[in-house]
Each structure stands twice: as structure tokens, then as C-alpha cells.
Design a protein around this motif. Sequence first.
Motif, PDB file in Angstrom:
ATOM      1  N   GLU A  94       2.025  -6.231 114.296  1.00  0.00           N
ATOM      2  CA  GLU A  94       2.269  -5.078 115.163  1.00  0.00           C
ATOM      3  C   GLU A  94       1.501  -5.182 116.474  1.00  0.00           C
ATOM      4  N   SER A  95       0.356  -5.860 116.457  1.00  0.00           N
ATOM      5  CA  SER A  95      -0.404  -6.032 117.695  1.00  0.00           C
ATOM      6  C   SER A  95       0.341  -6.904 118.694  1.00  0.00           C
ATOM      7  N   ARG A  96       1.289  -7.692 118.194  1.00  0.00           N
ATOM      8  CA  ARG A  96       2.105  -8.553 119.054  1.00  0.00           C
ATOM      9  C   ARG A  96       3.530  -8.029 119.193  1.00  0.00           C
ATOM     10  N   GLY A  97       3.736  -6.756 118.868  1.00  0.00           N
ATOM     11  CA  GLY A  97       5.053  -6.146 119.002  1.00  0.00           C
ATOM     12  C   GLY A  97       6.049  -6.662 117.989  1.00  0.00           C
ATOM     13  N   MET A  98       5.579  -7.102 116.818  1.00  0.00           N
ATOM     14  CA  MET A  98       6.444  -7.648 115.779  1.00  0.00           C
ATOM     15  C   MET A  98       6.322  -6.814 114.509  1.00  0.00           C
ATOM     16  N   SER A  99       7.130  -7.163 113.511  1.00  0.00           N
ATOM     17  CA  SER A  99       7.120  -6.480 112.227  1.00  0.00           C
ATOM     18  C   SER A  99       7.407  -7.500 111.136  1.00  0.00           C
ATOM     19  N   TRP A 100       7.465  -7.041 109.880  1.00  0.00           N
ATOM     20  CA  TRP A 100       7.809  -7.948 108.796  1.00  0.00           C
ATOM     21  C   TRP A 100       9.181  -8.570 109.004  1.00  0.00           C
ATOM     22  N   ASP A 101      10.081  -7.875 109.670  1.00  0.00           N
ATOM     23  CA  ASP A 101      11.414  -8.442 109.931  1.00  0.00           C
ATOM     24  C   ASP A 101      11.351  -9.636 110.867  1.00  0.00           C
ATOM     25  N   SER A 102      10.248  -9.797 111.596  1.00  0.00           N
ATOM     26  CA  SER A 102      10.084 -10.932 112.514  1.00  0.00           C
ATOM     27  C   SER A 102       9.638 -12.199 111.799  1.00  0.00           C
ATOM     28  N   VAL A 103       9.213 -12.086 110.542  1.00  0.00           N
ATOM     29  CA  VAL A 103       8.625 -13.225 109.840  1.00  0.00           C
ATOM     30  C   VAL A 103       9.698 -14.237 109.462  1.00  0.00           C
ATOM     31  N   SER A 104       9.482 -15.487 109.864  1.00  0.00           N
ATOM     32  CA  SER A 104      10.463 -16.552 109.627  1.00  0.00           C
ATOM     33  C   SER A 104      10.111 -17.403 108.408  1.00  0.00           C
ATOM     34  N   ARG A 105       8.843 -17.520 108.091  1.00  0.00           N
ATOM     35  CA  ARG A 105       8.390 -18.256 106.905  1.00  0.00           C
ATOM     36  C   ARG A 105       6.941 -17.865 106.621  1.00  0.00           C
ATOM     37  N   GLY A 106       6.538 -18.128 105.400  1.00  0.00           N
ATOM     38  CA  GLY A 106       5.158 -17.886 105.047  1.00  0.00           C
ATOM     39  C   GLY A 106       4.894 -18.395 103.642  1.00  0.00           C
ATOM     40  N   VAL A 107       3.631 -18.382 103.250  1.00  0.00           N
ATOM     41  CA  VAL A 107       3.255 -18.781 101.896  1.00  0.00           C
ATOM     42  C   VAL A 107       2.276 -17.752 101.354  1.00  0.00           C
ATOM     43  N   ALA A 108       2.540 -17.303 100.128  1.00  0.00           N
ATOM     44  CA  ALA A 108       1.631 -16.419  99.407  1.00  0.00           C
ATOM     45  C   ALA A 108       0.920 -17.243  98.347  1.00  0.00           C
ATOM     46  N   TYR A 109      -0.411 -17.299  98.437  1.00  0.00           N
ATOM     47  CA  TYR A 109      -1.217 -18.109  97.530  1.00  0.00           C
ATOM     48  C   TYR A 109      -1.912 -17.195  96.519  1.00  0.00           C
ATOM     49  N   PHE A 110      -1.734 -17.489  95.232  1.00  0.00           N
ATOM     50  CA  PHE A 110      -2.316 -16.693  94.163  1.00  0.00           C
ATOM     51  C   PHE A 110      -3.346 -17.509  93.393  1.00  0.00           C
ATOM     52  N   ARG A 111      -4.523 -16.930  93.175  1.00  0.00           N
ATOM     53  CA  ARG A 111      -5.489 -17.595  92.296  1.00  0.00           C
ATOM     54  C   ARG A 111      -4.893 -17.741  90.896  1.00  0.00           C
ATOM     55  N   ASN A 112      -4.128 -16.728  90.489  1.00  0.00           N
ATOM     56  CA  ASN A 112      -3.423 -16.749  89.209  1.00  0.00           C
ATOM     57  C   ASN A 112      -1.980 -16.343  89.465  1.00  0.00           C
ATOM     58  N   ILE A 113      -1.050 -17.273  89.270  1.00  0.00           N
ATOM     59  CA  ILE A 113       0.351 -17.007  89.584  1.00  0.00           C
ATOM     60  C   ILE A 113       0.909 -15.861  88.745  1.00  0.00           C
ATOM     61  N   ALA A 114       0.228 -15.495  87.662  1.00  0.00           N
ATOM     62  CA  ALA A 114       0.664 -14.352  86.855  1.00  0.00           C
ATOM     63  C   ALA A 114       0.587 -13.040  87.630  1.00  0.00           C
ATOM     64  N   ASP A 115      -0.127 -13.039  88.768  1.00  0.00           N
ATOM     65  CA  ASP A 115      -0.219 -11.841  89.604  1.00  0.00           C
ATOM     66  C   ASP A 115       0.969 -11.689  90.543  1.00  0.00           C
ATOM     67  N   LEU A 116       1.916 -12.610  90.502  1.00  0.00           N
ATOM     68  CA  LEU A 116       3.080 -12.564  91.391  1.00  0.00           C
ATOM     69  C   LEU A 116       3.828 -11.236  91.321  1.00  0.00           C
ATOM     70  N   PRO A 117       4.063 -10.628  90.140  1.00  0.00           N
ATOM     71  CA  PRO A 117       4.788  -9.350  90.112  1.00  0.00           C
ATOM     72  C   PRO A 117       4.127  -8.243  90.931  1.00  0.00           C
ATOM     73  N   VAL A 118       2.805  -8.283  91.058  1.00  0.00           N
ATOM     74  CA  VAL A 118       2.108  -7.285  91.873  1.00  0.00           C
ATOM     75  C   VAL A 118       2.527  -7.433  93.334  1.00  0.00           C
ATOM     76  N   PHE A 119       2.584  -8.675  93.799  1.00  0.00           N
ATOM     77  CA  PHE A 119       3.013  -8.970  95.168  1.00  0.00           C
ATOM     78  C   PHE A 119       4.479  -8.592  95.367  1.00  0.00           C
ATOM     79  N   SER A 120       5.332  -8.948  94.423  1.00  0.00           N
ATOM     80  CA  SER A 120       6.756  -8.638  94.536  1.00  0.00           C
ATOM     81  C   SER A 120       6.986  -7.135  94.615  1.00  0.00           C
ATOM     82  N   ARG A 121       6.223  -6.388  93.843  1.00  0.00           N
ATOM     83  CA  ARG A 121       6.358  -4.927  93.878  1.00  0.00           C
ATOM     84  C   ARG A 121       5.950  -4.382  95.242  1.00  0.00           C
ATOM     85  N   TYR A 122       4.848  -4.931  95.810  1.00  0.00           N
ATOM     86  CA  TYR A 122       4.431  -4.486  97.141  1.00  0.00           C
ATOM     87  C   TYR A 122       5.534  -4.770  98.171  1.00  0.00           C
TER      88      TYR A 122
END
Length: 374
Positions: free
Chosen positions: A309-337
Motif C-alpha cells: 500500500e505504501s507503493r500504491g499497490m494491493s494484493w491484486d498487484s502480486v505476480s508471484r511469491g513464496v510462503a515459507y513454513f517452519r512446519n508445512i502442517a501450518d499451511l491451512p492457517v495461511f490458506s484461511r487468512y
Amino acid sequence: MPKTDNPNIASRTHQGSVDVYSFSRSSGDTHYMTARAGERRNPSVAFRQLADAGREREATVISQTGFGDSAKYIDGVAAIESAFGKIEWPITWLDGGHAALGTQVTALAGTPVDRVRVGKRIVGSEFEDEYARYCFLGDLMSEDATRTRPEQLRDTFARIERLLANADMGFDQLVRTWLYIDRILDWYNELNEARTAFFAERDVFSQMMPASTGIGVSNPRGRAVVAECIGVAVKGAAVDVHEVDSPLQCAASDYKSSFSRGAEAVLPDHRRLYVSGTASIGEQGDTIYVGNVEAQIKWTMEVVQAILESRGMSWDSVSRGVAYFRNIADLPVFSRYCEEHGVPQGVLLETQAVVCRDDLLFELEANAIAHQHQ
């Protein structure tokens, strides 16, 4: 799907196991493609669908990053070659300790691409538009696995410097780095000291600090660190490349880590933002919400959103990214968010990795693009 004649058009598509973010300009199209293969699925299917998506768009791959079992590296590369044909781009293969394979590809349509080689090995791609020249490098490491870990890091940075010089770029034109670090918690302080020393020797601190991700994963060649990076050489005053601060966090340099929170390239027709690896670190540089993965994910996402938002963008502007989990079992928490907050999760590849502090459970990096009205 050939290049469009309409400039500055962004689109998202989902095809089988592949999510594609496409950004079209008058000079050509950029396609960010993310593919997933579950633990029980044959990754060859995902690679074929990825290759089909690229061919449909008449696109040339410039770089690829994959997260999967190191023991499957040779078979995985063979499966990529079977799907795509001859591999003429760098593939950075990483192992975070989780069997499910995920991969991301950046590809261009309508733009000539030159390859960067070290001996017979392709380690990068170069291309240009009317505003700048670009150099994407990947799968970079020390040639000598017996050297100390800090020495291997210096070797890797020295190789980046030489390859950029071959592309008529200086080390000060390094905009984005990724450092994939084996046994990160064993030597992260040493890594920061070695990086800071190398940057000081190149006078980086008086110029532009690159955005960066430093994450704990191993690699098939047993190196202490493997790197990817992007260099940008502007062609004139119409282009501005600069660091980006985080509105909700202190500078990483405040706790002796030499990277910027983000970097932005502003061109006459669009802007590209590179958000560094971001975790649950507060305004004073301390870890917050220790032991609470849901709160750490929420804070991290809010920090990244504030940078966007500081650069006039939003989540819709995101073209790629990586979410890193210490424990991949926490993925559903991220998906829910993501579902509750309208975050386009398809372009955010999820993988298991060790974040740079033992009390950090999650990290997110992102690229974003926005139109620039001329």
C-alpha cells in the motif's frame, strides 16, 4: 496465446495445477507461472502442464526455482526436460524437507533472450526493453564445497559480481537477491558478517541495498548457500530504481542484517516491486508473537500489505511469491487468512523451510506490478 497489442494488461489464469500471472506491455509479455505437485501426485504431470502453459503463450523461460526432495533432483530435471525440451535456463533446485514439489517459472513472450553461461552450464538470462537491461541469475554457488561456509558465500557473491560485469553491470545494480542457506541457524550471524563485509568493500551502503530473501533450505550439491539474483541497468533518467522501507518494521540493518525491506523499479509505463522475505519482526527488530503461528502469519501479511500500500499497490498487484513454513502442517492457517482477506494464494507457492531465527515460524516474499500512467 501470442503477445497482445494492448499495453499494460494484467491477468490471472488457472490451468490444471498451474497458476499464471501475465503482464502485457507494448514491448512484450511477462508470465509468472506457479505449479504444484502434491506428495502423492506424479510431478511430471505438473511439469507438462507448466510447459503447455508456456507454449500456449509462446513464451521463453528465463528462470526456474523448484522446491522438492534433493533425492529426486536428477529425475526431476529429466522430467522437466521431457516436458519442455532442451533446458536453456537456470534451474535452482531446493529442499526444505517436505516431499511435495512446487516450482515457479518466469517466462517472456515477444522479447529476445540471451543466455548467461559458466562453462557449459547456463546460469542466467539477459534481455532488455527500451528503458533498461535485465540480468536474471540462478543456481549460483561456490565451486568448492570444502571451503568454510562464509568463504562459500563470498565465492557466490564474487561470481555474481563477475557475471554482472560480463553483462556490463556493476554490483551496485543488483536489485534483488535470494540466498538459500543450508543449516541456516548454525551460521546466520556469520553469514550476515560475511555479507556485510563484502557489501562494504563494494560500497553498497552508500548506494542501493538490494531486497533479499535469506531462507534455510538444503540443495542437491551440498553447498552452504545457493543464490539467485536480478540486476537492472537503466538506460536513462526516465527510470528510477530505489530501496523501499517497511511502514511497520525497522530497517534490517538496525539488527545487522544487510538487505532492504524492498526494492522498486519505476519505469515510464509500469512499476515493479520486490518485497524481501518478511517475517514476524516488530518495530524494534524483535520477534513478536513467539509460539503463535496464527498471529505470526497475520502480522507478516499485514506488514507485506503495508509495504504494498505504501507503493500504491494491493494484493491484486502480486505476480508471484513464496510462503515459507517452519512446519508445512501450518499451511491451512495461511490458506484461511488468504481466503478471509482476498489474497490471491494461487501465485504464492507454499513450501517448508527454516526461517532465520528459531522462534520465527513463517516468512513471505512477493513481487508486484502496477501500471504507471505516462
